[in-house]
Structure formats: C-alpha cells, structure tokens
Design a protein around this motif. Structure first.
Motif, PDB file in Angstrom:
ATOM      1  N   UNK A 203       0.825  -1.192   0.000  1.00 16.38           N
ATOM      2  CA  UNK A 203       0.000   0.000   0.000  1.00 16.38           C
ATOM      3  C   UNK A 203       0.865   1.250   0.000  1.00 16.38           C
ATOM      4  N   UNK A 204       0.243   2.440  -0.196  1.00 14.96           N
ATOM      5  CA  UNK A 204       0.999   3.692  -0.303  1.00 14.96           C
ATOM      6  C   UNK A 204       1.873   3.966   0.930  1.00 14.96           C
ATOM      7  N   UNK A 205       1.332   3.739   2.120  1.00 11.23           N
ATOM      8  CA  UNK A 205       2.099   4.038   3.339  1.00 11.23           C
ATOM      9  C   UNK A 205       3.278   3.083   3.477  1.00 11.23           C
ATOM     10  N   UNK A 206       3.035   1.803   3.193  1.00  7.65           N
ATOM     11  CA  UNK A 206       4.104   0.808   3.287  1.00  7.65           C
ATOM     12  C   UNK A 206       5.211   1.077   2.281  1.00  7.65           C
ATOM     13  N   UNK A 207       4.840   1.505   1.088  1.00  8.53           N
ATOM     14  CA  UNK A 207       5.846   1.821   0.064  1.00  8.53           C
ATOM     15  C   UNK A 207       6.692   3.016   0.510  1.00  8.53           C
ATOM     16  N   UNK A 208       6.018   4.037   1.031  1.00  8.15           N
ATOM     17  CA  UNK A 208       6.747   5.238   1.476  1.00  8.15           C
ATOM     18  C   UNK A 208       7.729   4.878   2.577  1.00  8.15           C
ATOM     19  N   UNK A 209       7.297   4.020   3.480  1.00  7.48           N
ATOM     20  CA  UNK A 209       8.165   3.608   4.580  1.00  7.48           C
ATOM     21  C   UNK A 209       9.337   2.764   4.077  1.00  7.48           C
ATOM     22  N   UNK A 210       9.064   1.881   3.115  1.00  9.99           N
ATOM     23  CA  UNK A 210      10.104   0.997   2.595  1.00  9.99           C
ATOM     24  C   UNK A 210      11.191   1.769   1.854  1.00  9.99           C
ATOM     25  N   UNK A 211      10.816   2.928   1.327  1.00 12.82           N
ATOM     26  CA  UNK A 211      11.769   3.697   0.517  1.00 12.82           C
ATOM     27  C   UNK A 211      13.051   3.987   1.286  1.00 12.82           C
ATOM     28  N   UNK A 212      12.926   4.167   2.590  1.00 12.77           N
ATOM     29  CA  UNK A 212      14.107   4.536   3.377  1.00 12.77           C
ATOM     30  C   UNK A 212      15.106   3.377   3.483  1.00 12.77           C
ATOM     31  N   UNK A 213      14.651   2.143   3.220  1.00 13.32           N
ATOM     32  CA  UNK A 213      15.554   0.982   3.278  1.00 13.32           C
ATOM     33  C   UNK A 213      16.225   0.714   1.933  1.00 13.32           C
ATOM     34  N   UNK A 214      15.833   1.454   0.921  1.00 11.53           N
ATOM     35  CA  UNK A 214      16.354   1.220  -0.435  1.00 11.53           C
ATOM     36  C   UNK A 214      17.536   2.153  -0.674  1.00 11.53           C
ATOM     37  N   UNK A 215      18.717   1.615  -1.013  1.00  9.24           N
ATOM     38  CA  UNK A 215      19.891   2.467  -1.190  1.00  9.24           C
ATOM     39  C   UNK A 215      19.654   3.677  -2.105  1.00  9.24           C
ATOM     40  N   UNK A 216      18.901   3.513  -3.201  1.00  7.46           N
ATOM     41  CA  UNK A 216      18.639   4.672  -4.057  1.00  7.46           C
ATOM     42  C   UNK A 216      17.594   5.619  -3.462  1.00  7.46           C
ATOM     43  N   UNK A 217      17.060   5.264  -2.306  1.00 10.24           N
ATOM     44  CA  UNK A 217      16.235   6.194  -1.543  1.00 10.24           C
ATOM     45  C   UNK A 217      14.793   6.341  -1.987  1.00 10.24           C
ATOM     46  N   UNK A 218      14.333   5.465  -2.862  1.00 10.09           N
ATOM     47  CA  UNK A 218      12.953   5.570  -3.343  1.00 10.09           C
ATOM     48  C   UNK A 218      12.521   4.234  -3.919  1.00 10.09           C
ATOM     49  N   UNK A 219      11.200   4.035  -4.035  1.00 14.23           N
ATOM     50  CA  UNK A 219      10.715   2.868  -4.756  1.00 14.23           C
ATOM     51  C   UNK A 219      10.884   3.131  -6.250  1.00 14.23           C
ATOM     52  N   UNK A 220      10.801   2.060  -7.038  1.00 14.07           N
ATOM     53  CA  UNK A 220      11.028   2.191  -8.479  1.00 14.07           C
ATOM     54  C   UNK A 220       9.759   2.582  -9.226  1.00 14.07           C
TER      55      UNK A 220
END
Ligand code: NAI
Length: 257
Positions: A203-220
C-alpha cells in the motif's frame, strides 16, 4: 489484413496497467509493435491504455487474455500472429498478488496463484515458442519476493515467483540452438496498482516507509523495469540468456542494519 512490416512484434501479458503498460508504451516509442493482452476481469480500461500507445506513436493490437486458461493464451497468440504476421518477443508480465497466511492457504488459493504467476508464464512461452526465429527473446517477470527474499503471508506468491527463473534458465538452454534467448527480471518495490494495494501488498504508506531501506532512496517506477525488459529483448543483450536481472534500487545488496 496481415502487415508486411519487418518491425519486431512483442506479445505482452498484463499490458493494461503497471509494468506491462509502461513496456507497451516504451515499445511503441521504439517502433516495436505490440500484441497487448488485457485481463477483462480487472477494471483497467484498454481504451485508455490504447490511447497511451497511440500518443507514443505506436501500434498495438489489444486482445482479451487470461493466462490461467490455455485456450485463451493460444487464441491470444494466434490472433496476434494473424494481425501482425510475425512474433519476435513474448513478455510474461501478468501476475496476481494475494495475502494468505499458511493457516488460510487452501488448495484453491495455492493453485489459483500458481496457475497465474507460474503456469501462466509457461502457457505464454509455450504458445509463442513455435513461432519464434533466431534473434527472438522471451522475458518473464519474477519478484524479489521469492526470487530473492521470503515474504510472510505470501508463500504461494513467493513459490511461484521463485520458480520463474528456473523455468527461464531451462528454456534458455532448450531454445538456444534456435537462437532464441530467455531471461527473467526480478523487480524490487515498484509503484504500480499491485504494490499500491494495501490489502495484499504494502500500500501507499508501506511503500513510502520501505523507501528509506532502499539504497537509491525511493521505490522504483514501472518504466524503470520496462527499460530493462526492453534491453533484454534487444540486440544490446544478444549474448545474455538464462539470467535473472534484479531491478531494485540496491535493496537486496544492502548490508542489513
Ligand atoms: P499490475 O497489477 O498493474 O499488473 C499485473 C497485470 O496482470 C494487470 O494488468 C492484470 O490485469 C494482469 N492480470 C492479472 N491476472 C491475469 C490473468 N489471469 N491473465 C492475464 N492477465 C492478468 O502490477 P505490476 O506491478 O505492473 O505487475 C506486473 C508484474 O510485476 C507482475 O507479475 C508482478 O507480480 C510483478 N512484480 C511487481 C512488483 C511491484 O512492486 N509492483 C514487484 C515484483 C514483481
């Protein structure tokens, strides 16, 4: 009437949304003609998707497609061939994602998932293979869920997605003598209708939260996966077969904190 153009033709499952639509649009921009499969049970508007392709200056033939049904897949490929007169690439992109803990994993849930996300890939490639010649390319869409990681409450999805690279490796070997390549892409977290579904995915909130764990800093974005698929079907990757390319912004190579 059959087209006599030599421009390549790509069959895409699940072409009316997300990664599939981004790929159909990209192919349109690059002069690849598209046999575009849309799933009638979903609320996507193929007319709107078709407008995207036309705006990109491309040619697409839209057909209903249920990858869970062999007659539907066979009819899809046959109708696409009748329309364009050739087939060069098949992209097994269609997929479903459902949440189910192991206690709730009925046989029906398990089989419905594998029937789309694994058998659906095989059905598309099986229907396409006899019509492909040297230089043709098959690409299937796996997932980091199963392709790399486990994911709680998604064992059926992960099992199907884990099997996809094995299917691709085998077809890479089997079809190599005919000059046909077969690869998988393994997307990470990509913002599409699937991942935005809070019931079955992040969901939107989960994606936003996950972005911080992604080295490029965002979802694709969907187009970032589409460009890798287009690379895998192009001459640029002419010596690349049987591989699985992870497109995840660095998520799976990050040192765990
Ligand atoms: P999406 O939900 O927009 O695309 C899936 C498409 O498959 C839809 O157009 C849907 O109508 C179609 N479809 C569903 N059941 C079908 C059936 N029985 N027959 C034919 N078509 C059917 O979502 P997205 O993200 O673009 O999904 C594309 C692929 O990428 C899927 O295989 C998905 O599992 C995979 N993926 C997506 C990730 C993400 O973060 N969005 C991550 C990893 C993999």
């Amino acid at each position: 009437m059959q087209s006599v153009s030599t421009r390549p033709v790509a069959a895409i499952s699940g072409a009316a949304s997300g990664i599939g639509l981004a790929l159909a649009t990209l192919y349109a921009q690059r002069g690849v003609r598209v046999i575009a499969g849309y799933y009638p049970a979903d609320p996507h508007d193929p007319a709107e998707a078709a407008a995207h392709i036309e705006a990109a200056g491309g040619e697409a033939h839209w057909l209903p497609l249920d990858v869970a049904s062999t007659p539907s897949v066979d009819a899809f490929i046959a109708a696409g061939l009748a329309h364009f007169g050739r087939l060069d690439y098949a992209i097994a992109n269609a997929g479903i994602l459902r949440r189910a803990a192991i206690e709730e994993m009925s046989d029906a849930r398990w089989e419905a998932m594998l029937n789309v996300d694994l058998s659906g890939v095989m059905r598309l490639f099986r229907a396409a293979a006899p019509h492909l010649g040297a230089g043709a390319s098959l690409v299937a869409v796996s997932s980091i869920a199963g392709g790399v990681y486990g994911w709680q409450d998604h064992a059926h999805y992960a099992a199907a997605k884990a099997a996809v690279p094995g299917l691709c490796r085998s077809l890479a070997v089997e079809l190599a003598a005919r000059g046909i390549r077969c690869n998988a892409v393994i997307p990470g977290l990509i913002e599409t209708p699937q991942s935005l579904d809070a019931e079955n995915s992040l969901g939107p909130a989960g994606l936003a939260q996950a972005a911080s764990a992604i080295p490029l800093g965002r979802v694709g974005r969907a187009d970032e996966v589409a460009r890798v698929i287009a690379f895998l079907t192009s001459e640029e990757s002419s010596y690349l077969t049987g591989q699985s390319v992870i497109v995840d912004g660095g998520l799976t190579v990050r040192w765990p904190e």
